[in-house]
Design a protein around this motif. Structure first.
Motif, mmCIF file in Angstrom:
data_model
loop_
_atom_site.group_PDB
_atom_site.id
_atom_site.type_symbol
_atom_site.label_atom_id
_atom_site.label_comp_id
_atom_site.label_asym_id
_atom_site.label_seq_id
_atom_site.Cartn_x
_atom_site.Cartn_y
_atom_site.Cartn_z
ATOM 1 N N PRO A 48 43.043 25.997 49.872
ATOM 2 C CA PRO A 48 44.247 26.828 49.718
ATOM 3 C C PRO A 48 43.878 28.204 49.175
ATOM 4 O O PRO A 48 44.581 29.187 49.417
ATOM 5 C CB PRO A 48 45.097 26.039 48.729
ATOM 6 N N ILE A 49 42.806 28.250 48.419
ATOM 7 C CA ILE A 49 42.234 29.527 47.995
ATOM 8 C C ILE A 49 40.737 29.450 48.250
ATOM 9 O O ILE A 49 40.141 28.385 48.214
ATOM 10 C CB ILE A 49 42.516 29.827 46.505
ATOM 11 N N LYS A 50 40.130 30.611 48.508
ATOM 12 C CA LYS A 50 38.703 30.679 48.793
ATOM 13 C C LYS A 50 38.098 31.787 47.943
ATOM 14 O O LYS A 50 38.821 32.644 47.405
ATOM 15 C CB LYS A 50 38.454 30.956 50.276
ATOM 16 N N VAL A 51 36.776 31.749 47.851
ATOM 17 C CA VAL A 51 36.081 32.820 47.149
ATOM 18 C C VAL A 51 36.319 34.130 47.897
ATOM 19 O O VAL A 51 36.131 34.204 49.113
ATOM 20 C CB VAL A 51 34.569 32.522 47.045
ATOM 21 N N GLY A 52 36.753 35.163 47.180
ATOM 22 C CA GLY A 52 37.049 36.457 47.784
ATOM 23 C C GLY A 52 38.523 36.667 48.054
ATOM 24 O O GLY A 52 38.939 37.792 48.361
ATOM 25 N N ASP A 53 39.356 35.604 47.950
ATOM 26 C CA ASP A 53 40.797 35.752 48.173
ATOM 27 C C ASP A 53 41.438 36.549 47.049
ATOM 28 O O ASP A 53 41.015 36.464 45.880
ATOM 29 C CB ASP A 53 41.474 34.383 48.253
ATOM 30 N N LEU A 54 42.472 37.310 47.424
ATOM 31 C CA LEU A 54 43.258 38.052 46.454
ATOM 32 C C LEU A 54 44.514 37.242 46.166
ATOM 33 O O LEU A 54 45.337 37.011 47.058
ATOM 34 C CB LEU A 54 43.621 39.429 47.017
ATOM 35 N N ILE A 55 44.658 36.758 44.942
ATOM 36 C CA ILE A 55 45.759 35.868 44.606
ATOM 37 C C ILE A 55 46.539 36.434 43.427
ATOM 38 O O ILE A 55 46.060 37.295 42.679
ATOM 39 C CB ILE A 55 45.262 34.447 44.268
ATOM 40 N N GLU A 56 47.752 35.901 43.278
ATOM 41 C CA GLU A 56 48.629 36.318 42.183
ATOM 42 C C GLU A 56 49.189 35.068 41.510
ATOM 43 O O GLU A 56 49.795 34.218 42.168
ATOM 44 C CB GLU A 56 49.764 37.203 42.703
ATOM 45 N N ILE A 57 48.955 34.963 40.191
ATOM 46 C CA ILE A 57 49.492 33.840 39.407
ATOM 47 C C ILE A 57 50.053 34.396 38.106
ATOM 48 O O ILE A 57 49.403 35.167 37.406
ATOM 49 C CB ILE A 57 48.403 32.782 39.097
ATOM 50 N N ASP A 58 51.274 34.025 37.799
ATOM 51 C CA ASP A 58 51.926 34.447 36.547
ATOM 52 C C ASP A 58 51.797 35.952 36.330
ATOM 53 O O ASP A 58 51.344 36.432 35.280
ATOM 54 C CB ASP A 58 51.318 33.704 35.346
ATOM 55 N N ASP A 59 52.183 36.722 37.342
ATOM 56 C CA ASP A 59 52.164 38.190 37.264
ATOM 57 C C ASP A 59 50.762 38.755 37.058
ATOM 58 O O ASP A 59 50.604 39.896 36.619
ATOM 59 C CB ASP A 59 53.083 38.688 36.136
ATOM 60 N N THR A 60 49.767 37.955 37.355
ATOM 61 C CA THR A 60 48.385 38.422 37.260
ATOM 62 C C THR A 60 47.765 38.394 38.641
ATOM 63 O O THR A 60 47.791 37.362 39.322
ATOM 64 C CB THR A 60 47.565 37.533 36.306
ATOM 65 N N ILE A 61 47.234 39.537 39.068
ATOM 66 C CA ILE A 61 46.610 39.640 40.379
ATOM 67 C C ILE A 61 45.102 39.765 40.181
ATOM 68 O O ILE A 61 44.629 40.511 39.318
ATOM 69 C CB ILE A 61 47.139 40.850 41.162
#
Length: 724
Positions: free
Chosen positions: A551-564
C-alpha cells in the motif's frame, strides 16, 4: 675500615674523658649550689630561695644527662662488638646449626619462628630509629631557643638585676646542649640497633635457606606431628563429653535460681536474686561457649593435620602444577576464613573485657551485701575464665593461620620451580575444563560453555555473511533486473531474515544443541506475547503485510496526521518517513493498516494542484480567466493533459473568487508548493499589467448624521486619584 674503627674508638675515648671531667665539674658546682641555698645568699644575689633551688635542680638535670650519655656510649661499644660477632657468625652460619642435614619440617619451623621474631625486631628497631630522630630534632630546636634567649638577654647594658637571668639562661642552654648530645648518642645507638637486627635477620634467612635446600621427607616427624594433633583432638572430645554432662546440671540450676528469684521479697533480695540469675546464666553461657570452642578447636586441629600432610606431600610426591594450583586456591580461601574469624573473636574479647571492667566497678562499692559481693566475685571469675579461653582460642587461630601461610609460601616456591612446559600444559588443561563445563542437560545431551561459544561465533559470522550477501543481491537486482526500489527492498529483507534463520538452525546443529533447549524460551515468549508483546508482534506482522501488498512503497509521498513525507525505509517493526524539515519520523507498521493514509504517489506521480484568486468587483471576469490560463500554460512543469481549467467559484464578501486547477508531476515534497508559488508570481505580474486588482478585505462604515454627534472627554480613574 680498620682505620675508621680506630678513629671511632679514639673519639669515644675522648668523649668519655670529656664527659667524666664535666661530671666532676658539675658535682662541685652542685655541692656549692646546695651550700648557697640560704636566705643570706638569696638576699645578696637579689633572688628568692626558690630560685636558688631551681639552679640546683638544673645542675642536677645536666649531671644526670651527662651520666646517661656515658651509659649510652658504653652501650654503643657493646653494640659494635655484637655487630662484629654476628658478622663473623653469619659468614660461618652452617656452624650455628648443631644438627646435620637432612632436615625435617619441624626443624625448619623452629627457625621460621626465629625468622619471624627477627623480622619483628627489625621493624621495632626501624621505629625506634625514627623516634630517636624526632627526639633529636626537638633537642636541636630547644637549643636554638635557649641560645636566642641568652643573646637577647646580653643585648645592651647588662644591669646587676639581669645577671641572675643571664646565669639561668646559660644553665638552660647548657641543659639543652646536654640533651642534644644525649639524643645524638641515642640516635647513633638506634642506627647500630637496626644494623644488628638486620644482620641477625640475614643470618637466620641464610640458615632457613640452607635448611630448605636440605629438606627431606621424614615419616617419623610426620607421624609424630599427627599423633600430637590426634591426642589434642581426643582430649577436646573428652572435655566436650564432660561439659555436656555439666550442661544439664547448669540448666537445672538456672531454673531453680529463677524460681527463687520470683519468690524474693524486698529490694535487696531482688537485687541478690538478679545477681544470682546473672551468675547462673553466665556459667551456662560459658559452658556452651567452651563446648563450641572445643568443637572449633577440633576443626582447627584437623586442618593442621591436613596442612602437615600436604607439606610433606610436597617433599615426597612432587605434585603436578594443576594440583599445586588447586591446593593454593584452597589455602587462600582458608586463610581468608580464619582471618575473618580472628576479627570476630577480637571483637568478642573486647566485649568480655568491658563486662569484666563493669563488674570490677560494682565490686568497689562499700554498700554491697556479703551475698551480692559473693555473686559478683563469681561473675568476675567466670568472665575472667571466659576471657582466658577466648584468648587461647585466638592464639590457636593465629597458629593455624601461620601454618597456612607457611604452606602457601612452600606451594609458591614449588610452583615457580616447575618447568614452563608443565605450566603451559596445566593452563591448557584449565581451558579445556572450562570449555567442557556442563551448564545443563537436555535430551541426554549436555550443553557446555564451548558449544555456546561456537554457536555465538557461527551466529556472528552468519550475520556478517547475511549483510554482505544482501548488499550484493541489492546491487545485482538494481543493475540487471531494473526492479523498483521498493521491490528490491522487500527481496533484500526477506533474503536477510531467511539467511539469519538458516544460520541459527545451522549453528544449533553444528554444536549439537537440540531445539528442545528452546522449549522454555518458546513458552516464555508466548507468555510475553500474552502480557506485553502484542504490539511488537502486531507491528512485525504488519511490516510483512506492507511489503507484500505494498500500500506504500519506498519513495512514496504520503500524508498521515497532517504530516507529509517521503517513505525512506520499511522495516519489520516500523517505517521511517522523512518530512519537509528533513526530520526522520518512525511510524509503527500497524498504524498504516489501522488508520487512513494518503499516498500521493501510489499509482503514479501525477497530482492535481489548485490556486485560489480573488479579484475586485467590476473586474473583467473573462480577462481574469484568460490570464489565469496563460500563467499556467507558460509554466513548463505543468502538464498539458489533463488540461488546466478555471472555475468562477463564488461572489465573496470582498472579491470575486476564481479557482484554477492543473496537474503536475510531484516526486518530491516541495514540488507542488514550489510550482504553486511560481504560478502565483506569474499571476500577480499578469494582473498588474492588465490593471486587474487583487481584492483584499474591506468594510464600509455608514454614519447616521441626522443627529449631532456627541463627544465627551473623560480622564482615567487612576489619573484622577493621582491628581487628588
Amino acid at each position: 675500615a680498620i682505620a675508621e674503627e680506630k678513629k671511632q674508638i679514639e673519639s669515644n675515648d675522648k668523649n668519655i674523658q670529656t664527659i667524666t671531667e664535666k661530671l666532676k665539674t658539675l658535682e662541685t658546682a652542685i655541692s656549692k649550689s646546695i651550700e648557697e641555698e640560704n636566705e643570706e645568699t638569696a638576699k645578696k644575689l637579689g633572688v628568692s630561695l626558690l630560685d636558688l633551688k631551681s639552679r640546683t635542680d638544673k645542675l642536677q638535670q645536666i649531671h644526670a644527662l651527662y651520666q646517661r650519655q656515658l651509659s649510652e656510649i658504653k652501650r654503643q661499644e657493646r653494640l659494635k662488638l655484637q655487630i662484629e660477632e654476628i658478622k663473623k657468625a653469619t659468614e660461618q652460619y652452617k656452624l650455628i646449626i648443631k644438627k646435620k642435614p637432612p632436615y625435617n619440617l619441624s626443624f625448619l619451623d623452629t627457625y621460621l619462628d626465629l625468622q619471624k621474631e627477627a623480622i619483628l625486631k627489625k621493624q621495632t628497631a626501624e621505629m625506634a630509629k625514627q623516634h630517636a630522630w624526632n627526639a633529636l630534632e626537638d633537642a636541636r630546636s630547644k637549643l636554638r631557643e635557649a641560645d636566642q634567649k641568652v643573646l637577647s638577654l646580653k643585648k645592651g647594658v647588662v644591669l646587676p638585676e639581669k645577671e641572675w637571668s643571664i646565669k639561668m639562661a646559660l644553665l638552660e642552654k647548657e641543659l639543652a646542649e646536654a640533651q642534644l648530645g644525649y639524643h645524638q648518642i641515642l640516635f647513633k645507638n638506634a642506627e647500630y640497633e637496626l644494623i644488628l637486627a638486620d644482620h641477625k635477620l640475614k643470618q637466620i634467612r641464610k640458615i632457613v635457606n640452607w635448611i630448605v635446600q636440605n629438606l627431606r621427607y621424614d615419616p617419623q616427624d610426620l607421624d609424630s606431628q599427627l599423633k600430637r594433633l590426634n591426642k589434642s583432638i581426643e582430649e577436646r572430645r573428652d572435655k566436650i563429653a564432660t561439659l555436656q554432662s555439666e550442661l544439664f546440671k547448669l540448666e537445672r540450676a538456672l531454673i531453680r535460681t529463677q524460681q527463687k528469684g520470683k519468690r524474693a521479697n524486698g529490694e535487696q533480695a531482688a537485687i541478690e536474686a538478679e545477681a544470682a540469675i546473672k551468675v547462673a546464666k553466665l556459667k551456662l553461657e560459658a559452658t556452651k561457649d567452651r563446648i563450641e570452642r572445643y568443637e572449633s578447636e577440633i576443626d582447627l586441629l584437623i586442618q593442621q593435620k591436613e596442612i602437615w600432610k600436604r607439606r610433606y606431600s610436597l617433599l615426597k610426591n612432587n605434585p603436578d602444577y594443576k594440583t599445586l594450583r588447586s591446593w593454593r586456591q584452597e589455602v587462600i580461601e582458608a586463610i581468608d576464613n580464619i582471618r575473618s574469624i580472628i576479627e570476630v573473636q577480637q571483637n568478642r574479647q573486647y566485649d568480655i573485657q568491658l563486662k569484666i571492667e563493669d563488674v570490677q566497678q560494682k565490686l568497689l562499692s562499700d554498700s554491697l551485701s556479703p551475698k551480692l559481693r559473693r555473686y559478683l566475685n563469681e561473675q568476675h571469675t567466670a568472665l575472667r575464665k571466659f576471657a582466658e579461653d577466648n584468648f587461647y582460642y585466638l592464639s590457636m587461630l593465629n597458629a593455624t593461620n601461620q601454618l597456612y601461610l607457611r604452606l602457601l609460601d612452600e606451594l609458591d616456591k614449588e610452583r615457580k620451580s616447575k618447568p614452563i612446559r608443565e605450566k603451559i600444559a596445566t593452563i591448557i588443561s584449565i581451558i579445556k575444563d572450562f570449555w567442557s563445563f556442563q551448564i545443563i542437560e537436555i535430551d541426554n545431551q549436555y550443553i557446555t560453555i564451548g558449544k555456546i561459544i561456537i554457536a555465538i561465533l557461527i551466529f556472528v559470522i552468519g550475520l556478517l555473511f547475511a549483510n554482505k550477501a544482501t548488499s550484493w543481491l541489492h546491487k545485482r537486482l538494481l543493475s540487471h533486473l531494473h526492479w523498483s526500489t521498493s521491490a528490491i527492498k522487500i527481496v533484500e529483507k526477506l533474503s536477510y531474515y531467511s539467511i539469519v534463520l538458516i544460520v541459527v538452525i545451522l549453528a544449533l546443529r553444528i554444536v549439537n544443541i537440540p531445539l528442545t533447549a528452546f522449549t522454555f524460551l518458546g513458552g516464555a515468549l508466548a507468555i510475553g506475547v500474552g502480557f506485553g508483546a502484542q504490539k511488537l508482534i502486531n507491528n512485525f506482522i504488519s511490516g510483512f503485510i506492507i511489503m507484500l501488498e505494498q500500500p506504500i512503497k519506498v519513495g512514496d509521498l504520503i500524508e498521515i496526521d497532517d504530516t507529509i513525507g517521503i517513505v525512506e525505509d520499511i522495516g519489520v517493526r516500523c517505517t521511517r518517513i522523512r518530512n519537509f524539515s528533513g526530520l526522520d519520523i518512525l511510524v509503527p507498521n500497524s498504524y498504516f493498516l489501522e488508520n487512513n493514509v494518503t499516498n500521493w504517489t501510489h499509482g503514479d506521480y501525477e497530482v492535481r494542484a489548485q490556486i485560489n484568486v480573488g479579484v475586485a468587483y467590476g473586474s473583467n471576469v473573462q480577462e481574469v480567466k484568460r490570464l489565469l490560463l496563460q500563467a499556467v500554460d507558460e509554466h513548463k512543469e505543468i502538464l498539458k493533459y489533463p488540461s488546466p481549467f478555471v472555475l468562477f467559484n463564488d461572489f465573496g464578501d470582498n472579491a470575486l473568487i476564481f479557482d484554477i486547477y492543473f496537474w503536475i508531476v510531484m516526486k518530491k515534497i516541495m514540488d507542488r508548493k514550489r510550482i504553486q508559488s511560481e504560478v502565483r508570481f506569474r499571476i500577480y505580474d499578469l494582473f498588474n499589467q492588465a490593471n486587474i486588482t487583487i481584492a483584499f478585505p474591506q468594510r464600509d462604515v455608514h454614519l447616521d448624521t441626522t443627529k449631532p454627534i456627541q463627544c465627551q472627554i473623560l480622564k482615567e480613574k487612576n489619573n484622577l486619584k493621582k491628581e487628588n
